[in-house]
Scaffold this motif. Sequence first.
Motif, PDB file in Angstrom:
ATOM      1  N   ALA A  76       3.348  11.079   6.572  1.00 24.72           N
ATOM      2  CA  ALA A  76       2.256  12.006   6.283  1.00 24.72           C
ATOM      3  C   ALA A  76       1.098  11.842   7.260  1.00 24.72           C
ATOM      4  N   ALA A  77       0.782  10.603   7.610  1.00 20.13           N
ATOM      5  CA  ALA A  77      -0.381  10.338   8.462  1.00 20.13           C
ATOM      6  C   ALA A  77      -0.095  10.570   9.935  1.00 20.13           C
ATOM      7  N   GLY A  78       1.165  10.476  10.335  1.00 29.25           N
ATOM      8  CA  GLY A  78       1.515  10.684  11.734  1.00 29.25           C
ATOM      9  C   GLY A  78       0.858   9.653  12.636  1.00 29.25           C
ATOM     10  N   ALA A  79       0.279  10.108  13.754  1.00 30.33           N
ATOM     11  CA  ALA A  79      -0.339   9.209  14.720  1.00 30.33           C
ATOM     12  C   ALA A  79      -1.513   8.446  14.118  1.00 30.33           C
ATOM     13  N   ASN A  80      -2.149   9.003  13.093  1.00 27.04           N
ATOM     14  CA  ASN A  80      -3.294   8.330  12.476  1.00 27.04           C
ATOM     15  C   ASN A  80      -2.904   7.094  11.683  1.00 27.04           C
ATOM     16  N   ALA A  81      -1.617   6.923  11.396  1.00 22.50           N
ATOM     17  CA  ALA A  81      -1.186   5.728  10.659  1.00 22.50           C
ATOM     18  C   ALA A  81      -1.514   4.456  11.426  1.00 22.50           C
ATOM     19  N   ASP A  82      -1.512   4.534  12.760  1.00 22.65           N
ATOM     20  CA  ASP A  82      -1.803   3.364  13.574  1.00 22.65           C
ATOM     21  C   ASP A  82      -3.289   3.146  13.795  1.00 22.65           C
ATOM     22  N   ARG A  83      -4.108   4.030  13.281  1.00 19.28           N
ATOM     23  CA  ARG A  83      -5.561   3.893  13.432  1.00 19.28           C
ATOM     24  C   ARG A  83      -6.228   3.349  12.188  1.00 19.28           C
ATOM     25  N   VAL A  84      -5.436   3.080  11.144  1.00 19.03           N
ATOM     26  CA  VAL A  84      -5.987   2.585   9.889  1.00 19.03           C
ATOM     27  C   VAL A  84      -5.213   1.350   9.448  1.00 19.03           C
ATOM     28  N   VAL A  85      -5.739   0.680   8.443  1.00 17.11           N
ATOM     29  CA  VAL A  85      -5.035  -0.436   7.814  1.00 17.11           C
ATOM     30  C   VAL A  85      -4.553   0.024   6.442  1.00 17.11           C
ATOM     31  N   ALA A  86      -3.277  -0.082   6.177  1.00 18.74           N
ATOM     32  CA  ALA A  86      -2.719   0.285   4.882  1.00 18.74           C
ATOM     33  C   ALA A  86      -2.471  -0.984   4.065  1.00 18.74           C
ATOM     34  N   VAL A  87      -3.022  -1.026   2.846  1.00 24.67           N
ATOM     35  CA  VAL A  87      -2.804  -2.168   1.959  1.00 24.67           C
ATOM     36  C   VAL A  87      -2.247  -1.660   0.638  1.00 24.67           C
ATOM     37  N   THR A  88      -1.548  -2.526  -0.051  1.00 22.37           N
ATOM     38  CA  THR A  88      -0.944  -2.155  -1.334  1.00 22.37           C
ATOM     39  C   THR A  88      -1.985  -2.190  -2.438  1.00 22.37           C
ATOM     40  N   GLY A  89      -1.996  -1.160  -3.262  1.00 18.11           N
ATOM     41  CA  GLY A  89      -2.964  -1.054  -4.337  1.00 18.11           C
ATOM     42  C   GLY A  89      -2.529  -1.749  -5.610  1.00 18.11           C
ATOM     43  N   GLY A  90      -3.360  -1.609  -6.637  1.00 15.61           N
ATOM     44  CA  GLY A  90      -3.093  -2.235  -7.924  1.00 15.61           C
ATOM     45  C   GLY A  90      -2.631  -1.226  -8.956  1.00 15.61           C
ATOM     46  N   THR A  91      -2.715  -1.614 -10.204  1.00 17.18           N
ATOM     47  CA  THR A  91      -2.229  -0.758 -11.285  1.00 17.18           C
ATOM     48  C   THR A  91      -3.268   0.249 -11.750  1.00 17.18           C
ATOM     49  N   SER A  92      -4.490   0.166 -11.251  1.00 17.10           N
ATOM     50  CA  SER A  92      -5.549   1.107 -11.607  1.00 17.10           C
ATOM     51  C   SER A  92      -6.348   1.437 -10.363  1.00 17.10           C
ATOM     52  N   ARG A  93      -7.090   2.526 -10.432  1.00 14.55           N
ATOM     53  CA  ARG A  93      -7.933   2.884  -9.297  1.00 14.55           C
ATOM     54  C   ARG A  93      -8.933   1.779  -9.018  1.00 14.55           C
TER      55      ARG A  93
END
Length: 406
Positions: A76-93
């Motif tokens: 979904a993010a395409g080239a922008n995926a490499d410009r951010v840090v993705a971390v795993t979330g929790g069970t609530s917002r």
Amino acid sequence: MRDVSEKHAADDKVAVVIVAAGRGARAGQANGPKQYQQIGGGAVIARTLDAFLTHPKIGPVVVVIHADDGALFRRAAGANADRVVAVTGGTSRQESVRLGLLALRSHAPGRVLIHDAARPFVDAELIDRTIAAIGERQGALPALPVADTLKRETAEGMIGETVSRAGLHAAQTPQGFPFWPILAAHEKAHHLGKADFTDDAAIAEWAHIPVKIVPGSPDNVKLTWARDIAMADQRLSSAPRFPDIRTGNGYDVHAFEPGDHVTLCGVAIPHRKKLSGHSDADVGLHALTDALLATCGVGDIGTHFPPSDPQWKGAASRIFVEHAAKLVRERGGRIANADITLICEAPRVGPHREAMTEALSAMLRISRDRISIKATTNEKLGFVGREEGIAAIATASVVFPGDVPE
């Protein structure tokens, strides 16, 4: 995806946490979580990311995603995926936001914005208003005054009372805070087991962090239901748009000094003089570097390769061009055309044009037919006409992802 500990050039950049770990069940699961559903030909989250990554005041961006969504996010993010840090979330917002804030600790930003991925219509003006209202001990909340008449329901499903809407506002995101106070508030709530906050302004209120209301935007809607996705898609699909094509210009000049060759557009040409400069003084490549940097607003060649830095003494200018092209690609750009005009009485450029084109094709990773190298004299006028130096003008056209509203 890059390391969040990477230092950014400007310490006053504002960090962002984008919350995208929810399942979005109310929007329907047939097409996946709502943040990955398509609106206007792209994913919801892609549009949200673009709003922040193209904003000049934004620094590191953390996206909090579901444990199962790594591949989905990258697509979904395409080239922008490499410009951010993705971390795993929790069970609530609330837990996801806390984990996103923790991922920013090593960068130690002064301010942070927290935004829901399902609000893809956030604009630069709203981001600016929110950032401007953040203080050392004060948060900022974009909100709209409630316009509808409010009714409180009884247990029997009847109207119990009419609630005054005076002073009531509907909260939006991004919500902005001084980084360390909001992180401390989230950590305190976590350790005390308080997990019932519905937004970050509520946690700030609980932690006695004052929050200033700033005008929200009617367009900044949160996509919650399947019909919201459909309406957003219709809105984008019907709006007049034009491609995000940017053009940058560059100009450079170098004087002659004693020597036996000049380097132009990456090619060494025998000559009775050479060009004077801290690097190899390739006037054509220097102009092109500035043109490329201009398309993504990241300064000029002197910003990235200051002549006062001894490591660039005698350096091949292809290093500069390849760096600028890399910055363009990191921002999702595709170089569509590069045009260079060399202005000199001598040496003759024509016999070397093919070699120059080949060299630029390799540097820019584009086909030869997208490169134009021209030469002209100055009709014996000025410093160029007196053969005191060579000048160059360059133009670069770059296509960036997404469309721009008309």
